[in-house]
Write an enzyme that holds these catalytic residues in place. Structure first.
Site, PDB file in Angstrom:
ATOM      1  N   CYS A 130      47.607  29.163  43.884  1.00 33.02           N
ATOM      2  CA  CYS A 130      47.470  30.518  43.897  1.00 33.02           C
ATOM      3  C   CYS A 130      47.492  31.176  45.260  1.00 33.02           C
ATOM      4  CB  CYS A 130      46.490  30.955  42.799  1.00 33.02           C
ATOM      5  SG  CYS A 130      46.278  32.817  42.758  1.00 33.02           S
ATOM      6  N   CYS A 133      44.933  34.312  45.269  1.00 33.00           N
ATOM      7  CA  CYS A 133      43.618  34.176  45.063  1.00 33.00           C
ATOM      8  C   CYS A 133      42.957  33.366  46.141  1.00 33.00           C
ATOM      9  CB  CYS A 133      43.396  32.836  43.837  1.00 33.00           C
ATOM     10  SG  CYS A 133      44.356  33.332  42.300  1.00 33.00           S
ATOM     11  N   ASP A 134      43.804  32.427  46.902  1.00 33.05           N
ATOM     12  CA  ASP A 134      42.782  31.657  47.939  1.00 33.05           C
ATOM     13  C   ASP A 134      43.633  32.098  49.223  1.00 33.05           C
ATOM     14  OD1 ASP A 134      41.742  30.459  45.868  1.00 33.05           O
ATOM     15  OD2 ASP A 134      43.239  28.969  45.781  1.00 33.05           O
TER      16      ASP A 134
END
Ligand code: NDP
Length: 309
Positions: A130, A133-134
């Site tokens: 992701c 997200c990261d």
């Protein structure tokens, strides 16, 4: 007793819930992650009405809409589903049981993994599924993205805002991402695309330090974003005797109906070639209408017949 149990809380499930509620049907939506995989998309540019919106924000708007209609959304994981003798269906979750007259299956997909040694061990230590997200954790670092679809293309663009360099590793001689996304990759100086390239090994001790490629070379990266498509989550459909195709997708007709009366499916879990948030939402809405018609017909026949069969 619910009229409709919707399994999955992504765009297809939430859109279905909005419509079943408006048809006056008692509805419950059950989904472990409200918003589904669209939450991972940092920029959605093709949902009508929004020129550009983060996937998470779009899904929170769906949630607001569902909440306004007082449809309960249970953040639970459905472990099994059965057809009862009286023709109703019971879904069992990690917390409770729900019985309904109809079911709309919108379980979507999960991220496909590379299946290489150390992949699970390095997850969160350099391997990510992701970028949204990261991505920010890889500021000024060298990273790579595996995959040739829109997820890879969008992920690479996002990563280029943080990382020092982004290498996109595409196993074929071309990408299958939308032309507009491909053009943006090609125009971005931080991004390099390597075609005909597969990841053969994940290198590192306590976390990812690099990857070995199919031409034998090593690429030093501290982050590898795996964006190689998705696995269909149709196991629950199998439990109900719902027909799947060779890709494990649920076979639906133009009314989002499966082969089992009272069971409908929509979104990425279904056998539709073009899988987008908007098409999933539309299929969910059609499923809601089919469920409504099914229940209405049952109710009409019950006036002369007996029981729910
Ligand atoms: P896709 O299935 O479209 O693409 C997967 C990519 O990964 C392909 O290029 C495939 O290669 C490659 N791949 C598969 N397995 C491997 C492997 N083992 N090693 C290396 N490469 C591999 O998945 P996406 O997640 O990109 O997209 C899914 C759907 O979601 C699409 O319809 C897409 O348009 C949509 N989407 C829409 C977005 C939006 O509108 N905001 C955002 C993201 C996705 P090959 O081509 O060789 O098979």
């Amino acid at each position: 007793m619910y009229d409709v149990i919707i399994i999955g809380a992504g765009s297809a499930g939430m859109a279905a819930g909005i419509y079943t509620a408006r048809f006056g049907l008692e509805t419950v939506i059950i989904g472990k992650v409200v918003g589904g995989l669209l939450n991972d998309s940092h920029r959605v540019e093709n949902y009508p009405g929004f020129t550009a919106i983060p996937g998470f924000d779009l899904m929170m708007k769906f949630k607001e809409h569902v909440d306004s209609l007082k449809v309960p959304v249970k953040e639970e994981w459905v472990t099994s589903i059965n057809k009862n003798k009286d023709g109703t269906f019971t879904a069992t979750t990690d917390k409770a049981e729900y019985t309904g007259k109809t079911v709309i299956l919108t379980m979507g997909t999960k991220h496909r993994h590379l299946g290489l040694p150390h992949e699970e061990e390095f997850a969160g230590k350099g391997i990510s599924y992701c970028a949204t997200c990261d991505g920010a954790f890889f500021k000024d670092q060298d990273v790579a993205v595996v995959g040739g679809g829109d997820s890879a293309a969008l992920g690479a663009q996002l990563l280029a805002q943080h990382a020092k360099s982004v290498t996109v590793l595409v196993r074929k001689e071309k990408m299958r991402a939308e032309p507009i996304n491909l053009k943006r990759l090609e125009e971005n100086d931080t991004i390099t695309i390597k075609y005909n390239t597969e990841v053969k090994e994940l290198l590192g001790k306590d976390g990812l330090e690099g990857v070995k490629l199919s031409d034998g070379s090593e690429l030093k990266v501290t982050g590898l974003f795996v964006e190689i498509g998705h696995i269909i989550q149709s196991e629950l459909a199998e439990q109900l005797g719902v027909k799947l195709n060779e890709h494990k997708e649920i076979i639906i007709d133009s009314g989002s109906k499966t082969n089992v009366p009272g069971i409908y499916a929509a979104g990425d879990v279904a056998n539709r070639r073009f899988k987008q948030a908007i098409t999933g939402a539309a299929e969910g809405v059609i499923a809601a209408f089919s469920a409504y018609e099914f229940i209405k017909q049952k109710q009409d026949s019950e006036k002369v017949d007996v029981g729910w069969h």
